[in-house]
Design a protein around this motif. Structure first.
Motif, short mmCIF file in Angstrom:
data_model
loop_
_atom_site.label_atom_id
_atom_site.label_comp_id
_atom_site.label_asym_id
_atom_site.label_seq_id
_atom_site.Cartn_x
_atom_site.Cartn_y
_atom_site.Cartn_z
N ASN A 190 40.91 -65.41 66.70
CA ASN A 190 41.64 -64.43 67.51
C ASN A 190 43.13 -64.69 67.29
O ASN A 190 43.60 -65.80 67.51
CB ASN A 190 41.23 -64.65 68.97
N TYR A 191 43.85 -63.67 66.80
CA TYR A 191 45.26 -63.88 66.45
C TYR A 191 46.10 -62.67 66.80
O TYR A 191 45.57 -61.64 67.23
CB TYR A 191 45.39 -64.21 64.95
N LEU A 192 47.43 -62.81 66.60
CA LEU A 192 48.35 -61.71 66.84
C LEU A 192 48.67 -61.01 65.54
O LEU A 192 48.84 -61.66 64.51
CB LEU A 192 49.68 -62.24 67.39
N ASN A 193 48.80 -59.70 65.60
CA ASN A 193 49.26 -58.93 64.46
C ASN A 193 50.50 -58.18 64.94
O ASN A 193 50.40 -57.33 65.82
CB ASN A 193 48.13 -57.97 64.05
N ALA A 194 51.66 -58.54 64.41
CA ALA A 194 52.91 -57.98 64.91
C ALA A 194 53.54 -57.07 63.87
O ALA A 194 53.67 -57.45 62.71
CB ALA A 194 53.88 -59.11 65.24
N SER A 210 34.75 -59.78 58.51
CA SER A 210 35.09 -58.52 59.19
C SER A 210 36.31 -58.75 60.05
O SER A 210 36.71 -59.89 60.31
CB SER A 210 33.92 -58.01 60.03
N LYS A 211 36.90 -57.64 60.50
CA LYS A 211 38.14 -57.67 61.28
C LYS A 211 38.05 -56.62 62.35
O LYS A 211 37.47 -55.57 62.13
CB LYS A 211 39.29 -57.23 60.38
N VAL A 212 38.69 -56.88 63.48
CA VAL A 212 38.71 -55.84 64.51
C VAL A 212 40.04 -55.90 65.25
O VAL A 212 40.63 -56.97 65.41
CB VAL A 212 37.49 -56.00 65.46
N GLU A 237 46.49 -57.67 69.45
CA GLU A 237 45.51 -58.75 69.29
C GLU A 237 44.39 -58.29 68.37
O GLU A 237 43.85 -57.20 68.55
CB GLU A 237 44.96 -59.18 70.66
N TRP A 238 44.10 -59.13 67.39
CA TRP A 238 43.07 -58.85 66.40
C TRP A 238 42.13 -60.04 66.34
O TRP A 238 42.47 -61.14 66.81
CB TRP A 238 43.69 -58.67 65.01
N ALA A 239 40.98 -59.84 65.73
CA ALA A 239 40.09 -60.97 65.46
C ALA A 239 39.44 -60.78 64.10
O ALA A 239 39.20 -59.66 63.67
CB ALA A 239 39.01 -61.08 66.53
N LEU A 268 45.71 -67.55 56.07
CA LEU A 268 45.10 -66.28 56.50
C LEU A 268 46.11 -65.14 56.50
O LEU A 268 45.79 -64.05 56.94
CB LEU A 268 44.48 -66.43 57.89
N LYS A 269 47.32 -65.37 56.02
CA LYS A 269 48.37 -64.35 55.99
C LYS A 269 48.66 -63.79 57.39
O LYS A 269 48.79 -62.59 57.58
CB LYS A 269 47.99 -63.20 55.04
N LEU A 270 48.72 -64.71 58.35
CA LEU A 270 49.01 -64.29 59.72
C LEU A 270 50.52 -64.18 59.92
O LEU A 270 51.29 -64.87 59.25
CB LEU A 270 48.43 -65.29 60.73
N ASP A 271 50.93 -63.35 60.86
CA ASP A 271 52.36 -63.20 61.15
C ASP A 271 52.91 -64.50 61.74
O ASP A 271 52.19 -65.23 62.42
CB ASP A 271 52.56 -62.04 62.13
#
Ligand SMILES: *[C@@H]1O[C@H](CO)[C@@H](O)[C@H](O)[C@H]1NC(C)=O
Ligand SMILES: *[C@@H]1O[C@H](CO)[C@@H](O)[C@H](O)[C@H]1NC(C)=O
Ligand SMILES: *[C@@H]1O[C@H](CO)[C@@H](O)[C@H](O)[C@H]1NC(C)=O
Ligand SMILES: *[C@@H]1O[C@H](CO)[C@@H](O)[C@H](O)[C@H]1NC(C)=O
Ligand SMILES: *[C@@H]1O[C@H](CO)[C@@H](O)[C@H](O)[C@H]1NC(C)=O
Ligand SMILES: *[C@@H]1O[C@H](CO)[C@@H](O)[C@H](O)[C@H]1NC(C)=O
Ligand SMILES: *[C@@H]1O[C@H](CO)[C@@H](O)[C@H](O)[C@H]1NC(C)=O
Ligand SMILES: *[C@@H]1O[C@H](CO)[C@@H](O)[C@H](O)[C@H]1NC(C)=O
Ligand SMILES: *[C@@H]1O[C@H](CO)[C@@H](O)[C@H](O)[C@H]1NC(C)=O
Ligand SMILES: *[C@@H]1O[C@H](CO)[C@@H](O)[C@H](O)[C@H]1NC(C)=O
Ligand SMILES: *[C@@H]1O[C@H](CO)[C@@H](O)[C@H](O)[C@H]1NC(C)=O
Ligand SMILES: *[C@@H]1O[C@H](CO)[C@@H](O)[C@H](O)[C@H]1NC(C)=O
Length: 328
Positions: free
Chosen positions: A140-144, A168-170, A155-157, A112-115
């Motif tokens: 629900n994940y962190l975007n740093a 979708s993303k928020v 915090e993003w989802a 998911l290309k998460l940090d």
């Protein structure tokens, strides 16, 4: 007289909730035994690590989501630096298994290309999944902006489907940080009806101003997230005497239950109220019906250490909202 009115309100609320139980039904799988052998765990640099189930969640019909992780020992040190506490490094693949009612399993393995801090296990697991309506998963994940600086953690989802498409993303907001240490303090509470979305509650602010913020979201049939309502519950300057939790109520709304206590120096006056437990009832997509009720008050010095609330089944076809308070 005032107390009478308050307890009357509470009883009325409970009766209202109980009368809606009849709408809640459940389905069962025919399976009594389940055995499944993974086929896609050999695709990384940690092929010999045992998989762990970290979270289970179920859709309305009983279809189950399983979030599995594996350790990556080479990342322990990096993770310990990111979280500023002893942490475990995890394999950088997002693995979800969907167990259908007939026992068929869909294996979902995604990048998911998460940090990187999302693949660290310290106090809690940064990535959390929830079963929305089929076939959607809330992630629900962190975007740093800077993984080494927790004050940049947001915090993003995302809503993803079973094929791993991001629908979708928020952005929820900044993650809570105290004295430069990341203190994850947010929670997501799915509506009793999976089609009606969820409530998110989070501790917000910094050393000069604390509050609890909540946001009500809905997810449409194409997986698009929309915020319906949001608000904040102010706390005192210190912010730490208050503890809270949230839950879905069986009428399709939510309740935030919170405790607030004050340390009273005058120990001789036993009539001073020192602790209070409130419930904020938030109705689904309407401010009509939102209300705050005092559930409980105490006139001795207390520190609330936790609150637990849930829906409990109390017999055939019956559900209650249930509150329990822990005090020190
Ligand atoms: C589960 O399935 C595997 C592979 O088919 C088999 O080796 C194993 O004995 C089964 N376990 C149980 C408890 O039946
Ligand atoms: C993983 O195992 C499957 C089934 O045994 C095999 O088909 C596949 O080629 C393996 N993949 C790798 C990268 O070894
Ligand atoms: C990483 O942490 C785990 C759990 O504490 C431990 O078992 C493992 O040996 C550690 N790996 C390294 C390389 O330190
Ligand atoms: C199990 O159910 C799923 C979803 O309904 C279906 O796609 C799949 O083909 C079924 N598998 C079997 C073996 O019946
Ligand atoms: C992280 O935030 C940036 C904007 O600040 C956004 O463009 C990016 O898509 C986000 N990343 C993820 C994985 O959501
Ligand atoms: C990231 O944060 C660390 C720790 O606060 C800091 O030393 C470093 O300069 C920051 N990097 C950037 C690119 O801002
Ligand atoms: C703390 O939060 C308040 C309100 O959001 C903001 O005005 C203030 O700039 C923040 N202070 C610091 C040091 O971040
Ligand atoms: C998703 O919701 C947003 C906000 O409500 C809206 O602006 C956007 O057009 C919607 N997208 C789709 C594909 O429905
Ligand atoms: C509600 O959300 C909007 C949009 O994200 C934001 O501008 C506003 O400050 C929020 N209000 C509260 C009380 O949190
Ligand atoms: C918590 O208690 C303090 C002191 O009594 C009061 O100032 C504050 O408004 C209370 N907060 C809530 C949310 O009741
Ligand atoms: C409480 O009562 C005790 C004994 O009557 C007395 O010694 C003490 O000063 C009182 N404390 C306060 C804060 O009034
Ligand atoms: C509550 O916590 C405060 C600060 O940690 C402490 O001084 C006080 O004794 C505690 N009160 C009780 C009743 O445990």
């Amino acid at each position: 007289m005032k107390l009478f009115n308050l307890s009357y309100n509470l009883i009325a609320q409970c009766l209202f909730l109980i009368s809606l139980c009849a709408f809640i039904t459940s389905t069962k799988s025919e399976l009594t035994f389940f055995n499944y052998t993974e086929t896609s765990l050999n695709d990384t640099n940690v092929p010999n690590q045992t998989p762990f189930v970290i979270k289970l969640d179920t859709y309305d019909d009983g279809t189950t989501l399983v979030h599995i992780i594996r350790q990556d020992n080479n990342l322990n040190a990096t993770c310990t630096n990111y979280l500023r506490m002893p942490a475990l490094g995890l394999e950088q693949i997002f693995r979800i298994r969907v167990i259908q009612l007939n026992g068929t399993v869909n294996e979902i393995n995604l990048d998911l290309k998460l940090d990187p801090p999302n693949y660290c296990y310290g106090k809690t697991m940064p990535v959390r999944i929830y079963a929305l309506q089929k076939p959607f998963i809330l992630v629900n994940y962190l975007n740093a902006t800077n993984s080494s600086d927790p004050t940049t953690y947001e915090e993003w989802a995302s809503v993803i489907d079973w094929n791993g498409n991001i629908k979708s993303k928020v952005r929820f907001g900044l993650s809570f940080v105290k004295f430069n240490i990341w203190h994850p303090s947010s929670g997501i509470h799915l509506n009793v009806n999976n089609k009606l979305g969820f409530l998110r509650i989070a501790f917000e602010g910094n050393a000069s101003s604390y509050s609890y913020g909540w946001q009500q979201y809905i997810v449409d049939n194409s997986g698009n997230l929309t915020m319906l309502k949001n608000a904040t519950i102010a706390t005192d300057q210190a912010g730490l005497s208050i503890t809270s939790t949230a839950m879905a109520t069986i009428d399709g709304g939510y309740a935030i239950i919170y405790a607030n206590s004050t340390i009273e120096a005058n120990i001789n006056n036993s009539f001073i109220i020192r602790g209070k437990v409130y419930a904020d009832f938030i109705s689904y997509n309407s401010s009509i019906g939102d209300r705050t009720i005092l559930l409980y008050s105490l006139n001795k010095n207390v520190n609330f250490t936790g609150i637990y609330c849930d829906l409990v089944a109390t017999g055939v076809g019956s559900l209650h909202n249930h509150y329990r308070f822990y005090q020190l």
